[in-house]
Motif scaffolding. Structure first.
Motif, PDB file in Angstrom:
ATOM      1  N   SER A 191      13.283  -4.271  -2.342  1.00  0.00           N
ATOM      2  CA  SER A 191      11.947  -4.069  -2.890  1.00  0.00           C
ATOM      3  C   SER A 191      11.039  -5.197  -2.440  1.00  0.00           C
ATOM      4  N   VAL A 192       9.774  -4.888  -2.225  1.00  0.00           N
ATOM      5  CA  VAL A 192       8.802  -5.936  -1.928  1.00  0.00           C
ATOM      6  C   VAL A 192       8.680  -6.883  -3.120  1.00  0.00           C
ATOM      7  N   GLY A 193       9.068  -6.409  -4.304  1.00  0.00           N
ATOM      8  CA  GLY A 193       9.019  -7.240  -5.493  1.00  0.00           C
ATOM      9  C   GLY A 193       9.957  -8.435  -5.447  1.00  0.00           C
ATOM     10  N   PHE A 194      10.936  -8.422  -4.536  1.00  0.00           N
ATOM     11  CA  PHE A 194      11.832  -9.570  -4.390  1.00  0.00           C
ATOM     12  C   PHE A 194      11.171 -10.720  -3.621  1.00  0.00           C
ATOM     13  N   PHE A 195      10.020 -10.449  -3.012  1.00  0.00           N
ATOM     14  CA  PHE A 195       9.395 -11.443  -2.144  1.00  0.00           C
ATOM     15  C   PHE A 195       8.090 -12.001  -2.710  1.00  0.00           C
ATOM     16  N   VAL A 196       7.605 -11.444  -3.808  1.00  0.00           N
ATOM     17  CA  VAL A 196       6.341 -11.902  -4.383  1.00  0.00           C
ATOM     18  C   VAL A 196       6.522 -12.118  -5.882  1.00  0.00           C
ATOM     19  N   ASP A 197       5.631 -12.894  -6.469  1.00  0.00           N
ATOM     20  CA  ASP A 197       5.625 -13.065  -7.918  1.00  0.00           C
ATOM     21  C   ASP A 197       5.102 -11.799  -8.583  1.00  0.00           C
ATOM     22  N   ASP A 198       5.532 -11.579  -9.825  1.00  0.00           N
ATOM     23  CA  ASP A 198       5.127 -10.364 -10.542  1.00  0.00           C
ATOM     24  C   ASP A 198       3.615 -10.225 -10.655  1.00  0.00           C
ATOM     25  N   GLU A 199       2.933 -11.355 -10.784  1.00  0.00           N
ATOM     26  CA  GLU A 199       1.481 -11.307 -10.977  1.00  0.00           C
ATOM     27  C   GLU A 199       0.710 -11.205  -9.659  1.00  0.00           C
ATOM     28  N   GLU A 200       1.409 -11.317  -8.540  1.00  0.00           N
ATOM     29  CA  GLU A 200       0.731 -11.349  -7.233  1.00  0.00           C
ATOM     30  C   GLU A 200       0.497  -9.936  -6.704  1.00  0.00           C
ATOM     31  N   PRO A 201      -0.744  -9.555  -6.431  1.00  0.00           N
ATOM     32  CA  PRO A 201      -0.992  -8.214  -5.891  1.00  0.00           C
ATOM     33  C   PRO A 201      -0.554  -8.115  -4.436  1.00  0.00           C
ATOM     34  N   VAL A 202      -0.109  -6.938  -4.040  1.00  0.00           N
ATOM     35  CA  VAL A 202       0.252  -6.673  -2.644  1.00  0.00           C
ATOM     36  C   VAL A 202      -0.913  -5.927  -2.011  1.00  0.00           C
ATOM     37  N   VAL A 203      -1.638  -6.608  -1.136  1.00  0.00           N
ATOM     38  CA  VAL A 203      -2.839  -6.025  -0.522  1.00  0.00           C
ATOM     39  C   VAL A 203      -2.516  -5.703   0.931  1.00  0.00           C
ATOM     40  N   TRP A 204      -1.855  -4.580   1.140  1.00  0.00           N
ATOM     41  CA  TRP A 204      -1.465  -4.141   2.473  1.00  0.00           C
ATOM     42  C   TRP A 204      -2.155  -2.823   2.791  1.00  0.00           C
ATOM     43  N   ARG A 205      -2.414  -2.633   4.091  1.00  0.00           N
ATOM     44  CA  ARG A 205      -3.014  -1.382   4.534  1.00  0.00           C
ATOM     45  C   ARG A 205      -2.068  -0.682   5.510  1.00  0.00           C
ATOM     46  N   GLY A 206      -2.522   0.444   6.055  1.00  0.00           N
ATOM     47  CA  GLY A 206      -1.688   1.340   6.830  1.00  0.00           C
ATOM     48  C   GLY A 206      -0.669   0.728   7.776  1.00  0.00           C
ATOM     49  N   PRO A 207      -1.093  -0.013   8.831  1.00  0.00           N
ATOM     50  CA  PRO A 207      -0.129  -0.551   9.800  1.00  0.00           C
ATOM     51  C   PRO A 207       0.894  -1.489   9.175  1.00  0.00           C
ATOM     52  N   MET A 208       0.464  -2.315   8.235  1.00  0.00           N
ATOM     53  CA  MET A 208       1.398  -3.241   7.582  1.00  0.00           C
ATOM     54  C   MET A 208       2.405  -2.479   6.727  1.00  0.00           C
ATOM     55  N   LEU A 209       1.950  -1.432   6.068  1.00  0.00           N
ATOM     56  CA  LEU A 209       2.848  -0.632   5.238  1.00  0.00           C
ATOM     57  C   LEU A 209       3.911   0.047   6.093  1.00  0.00           C
ATOM     58  N   HIS A 210       3.488   0.606   7.220  1.00  0.00           N
ATOM     59  CA  HIS A 210       4.428   1.285   8.108  1.00  0.00           C
ATOM     60  C   HIS A 210       5.467   0.294   8.631  1.00  0.00           C
ATOM     61  N   LYS A 211       5.012  -0.897   9.035  1.00  0.00           N
ATOM     62  CA  LYS A 211       5.928  -1.906   9.542  1.00  0.00           C
ATOM     63  C   LYS A 211       6.904  -2.352   8.459  1.00  0.00           C
ATOM     64  N   ALA A 212       6.425  -2.487   7.233  1.00  0.00           N
ATOM     65  CA  ALA A 212       7.299  -2.884   6.136  1.00  0.00           C
ATOM     66  C   ALA A 212       8.388  -1.845   5.902  1.00  0.00           C
ATOM     67  N   MET A 213       8.020  -0.565   5.954  1.00  0.00           N
ATOM     68  CA  MET A 213       9.017   0.483   5.762  1.00  0.00           C
ATOM     69  C   MET A 213      10.042   0.475   6.895  1.00  0.00           C
ATOM     70  N   GLU A 214       9.582   0.239   8.123  1.00  0.00           N
ATOM     71  CA  GLU A 214      10.504   0.129   9.256  1.00  0.00           C
ATOM     72  C   GLU A 214      11.501  -0.991   9.040  1.00  0.00           C
ATOM     73  N   GLN A 215      11.013  -2.140   8.563  1.00  0.00           N
ATOM     74  CA  GLN A 215      11.897  -3.285   8.357  1.00  0.00           C
ATOM     75  C   GLN A 215      12.861  -3.056   7.204  1.00  0.00           C
ATOM     76  N   PHE A 216      12.380  -2.441   6.126  1.00  0.00           N
ATOM     77  CA  PHE A 216      13.264  -2.201   4.990  1.00  0.00           C
ATOM     78  C   PHE A 216      14.361  -1.196   5.327  1.00  0.00           C
ATOM     79  N   LEU A 217      14.107  -0.331   6.290  1.00  0.00           N
ATOM     80  CA  LEU A 217      15.135   0.616   6.719  1.00  0.00           C
ATOM     81  C   LEU A 217      16.043   0.021   7.796  1.00  0.00           C
ATOM     82  N   GLY A 218      15.442  -0.649   8.779  1.00  0.00           N
ATOM     83  CA  GLY A 218      16.201  -1.096   9.947  1.00  0.00           C
ATOM     84  C   GLY A 218      16.706  -2.516   9.909  1.00  0.00           C
ATOM     85  N   ASP A 219      16.045  -3.396   9.169  1.00  0.00           N
ATOM     86  CA  ASP A 219      16.446  -4.809   9.143  1.00  0.00           C
ATOM     87  C   ASP A 219      17.193  -5.177   7.871  1.00  0.00           C
ATOM     88  N   VAL A 220      17.674  -4.192   7.159  1.00  0.00           N
ATOM     89  CA  VAL A 220      18.478  -4.419   5.951  1.00  0.00           C
ATOM     90  C   VAL A 220      19.879  -3.866   6.208  1.00  0.00           C
TER      91      VAL A 220
END
Length: 377
Positions: A191-220
């Motif tokens: 989860s992205v929640g393992f990398f940020v504090d609970d109070e910290e907002p995640v301000v990501w847009r399209g390309p960053m979101l796609h890359k994050a999903m790629e990494q969570f699938l392929g780099d885990v």
């Protein structure tokens, strides 16, 4: 009579090593010896055995679990009177070798493409607040209790809740560009929640979101999963579209409440899946009724019929109707899913039934490119 007849015989080190073959690292989900984590084994004449475990990181959060499992396995060997577990850190070359071995031959891709034996379910809803993540967490633990190897990818980037629902707050171990999922209640989590504090907002847009999903699938390092659950954000936004592209063989589980408003917006997600030829495993109606903790009477607090109507609209089965009960809420707040913390509660029983009967729906070959081979004549 020999003066040595009362002495304890030397413990068989080979038997100790054989007993340790069943002990797995809870994050790698590999036997310690296979993972290169099993160090020296020393046996004394007094029946004591000292086992050294080589950790992937000195700050390994699961030392106590490893020590307990090693002690139990070695303590069962004939002649063992005491077990001491020592910890050491892997060397950098060993860490690199382990990362390379875990990646195997799949390169930079992820292991959930065509031909994968893992059943992937994308749990979606049309709107927030219908209990989609609670359903996901409980299904995961229920499936794990059936003996399946289960992973959960918390793809709800802006509203991540798996760390809270599973009661874990630690960052994953990184191993030379490879992340190890966090283990909780027998489920592998990311989860992205393992990398940020609970109070910290995640301000990501399209390309960053796609890359994050790629990494969570392929780099885990997910390991050999039987089931992977994707907890999607509500609606039909960037993350949902990315995962439809990245994991085209995923099956949709649509979560709704009985309310017409929730059913209507959930139907949009179902229509999107149908348009993308994504198979729909079924519909779960959450909060189907409020169960009184004292008299056990049910009240249709949010109306009725939404789950059945959604299932009919998308041509999929109604997998179950999950009542709203106090135990379901309390267990989620405590970080232990209800199927584990309160298995006899109405909500937990309903979710366990859904997990037991979860169908596997294969994607149609219509519209998919197929590999061609030329046979010489």
């Amino acid at each position: 009579m020999s003066l040595l007849s009362g002495r304890r015989p030397q413990v068989d080190v080979a038997a100790v090593r054989s007993a340790l073959a069943v002990v797995e690292d809870p994050e790698l989900r590999l036997p310690l010896d296979e993972a290169g984590m099993l160090g020296g084994i020393e046996a004394g004449r007094d029946g004591s055995v000292r086992v050294t475990v080589r950790l992937t990181t000195p700050s390994c959060p699961l030392k106590d679990t490893l020590a307990r499992d090693v002690t139990a396995a070695v303590g069962a060997v004939a002649g063992v009177g005491r077990v001491d577990v020592a910890f050491a850190a892997m060397s950098e070359p060993d860490r690199m070798a382990l990362a390379s071995r875990l990646r195997g031959s799949r390169g930079s891709g992820h292991p959930f493409g065509p031909g994968s034996t893992t059943a992937v379910y994308a749990v979606a809803s049309g709107k927030g607040g219908v209990g989609k993540s609670t359903v996901t967490a409980n299904l995961a633990v229920a499936l794990a209790r059936q003996g399946k190897r289960v992973g959960v990818l918390d793809a709800d980037v802006w509203g991540y809740s798996m760390p809270h629902l599973f009661g874990v707050r630690r960052a994953p171990v990184a191993l030379k560009g490879l992340m190890l999922p966090v283990d909780a209640h027998g489920v592998a989590l990311m989860s992205v929640g393992f990398f940020v504090d609970d109070e910290e907002p995640v301000v990501w847009r399209g390309p960053m979101l796609h890359k994050a999903m790629e990494q969570f699938l392929g780099d885990v390092h997910w390991g050999d999963l039987d089931v992977l659950l994707l907890d999607l954000p509500p609606g039909t936004g960037d993350v949902t579209i990315s995962l439809l592209e990245l994991v085209p063989d995923a099956q949709l589980i649509a979560v709704t409440t009985p309310q017409p408003a929730a059913r209507t917006v959930a139907e949009r997600v179902g229509r999107m899946a149908l348009n993308a030829r994504m198979p729909i495993a079924g519909v779960v109606e959450n909060m189907s009724a409020l169960v009184c903790g004292s008299c056990q009477e049910s009240t249709a607090l949010f109306g009725s019929g939404g789950g059945e109507e959604l299932a009919a609209a998308v041509g999929a089965p109604l997998l179950g109707q999950v009542p709203l009960d106090v135990a379901l809420r309390e267990s989620g707040d405590a970080g232990v899913p209800a199927v584990l913390a309160a298995p006899g509660s109405p909500g937990a029983r309903a979710l366990s039934r859904v997990a037991a009967d979860l169908p596997v729906v294969r994607r149609s070959l219509v519209g998919r490119p197929l590999p061609l081979s030329v046979v010489g004549g």
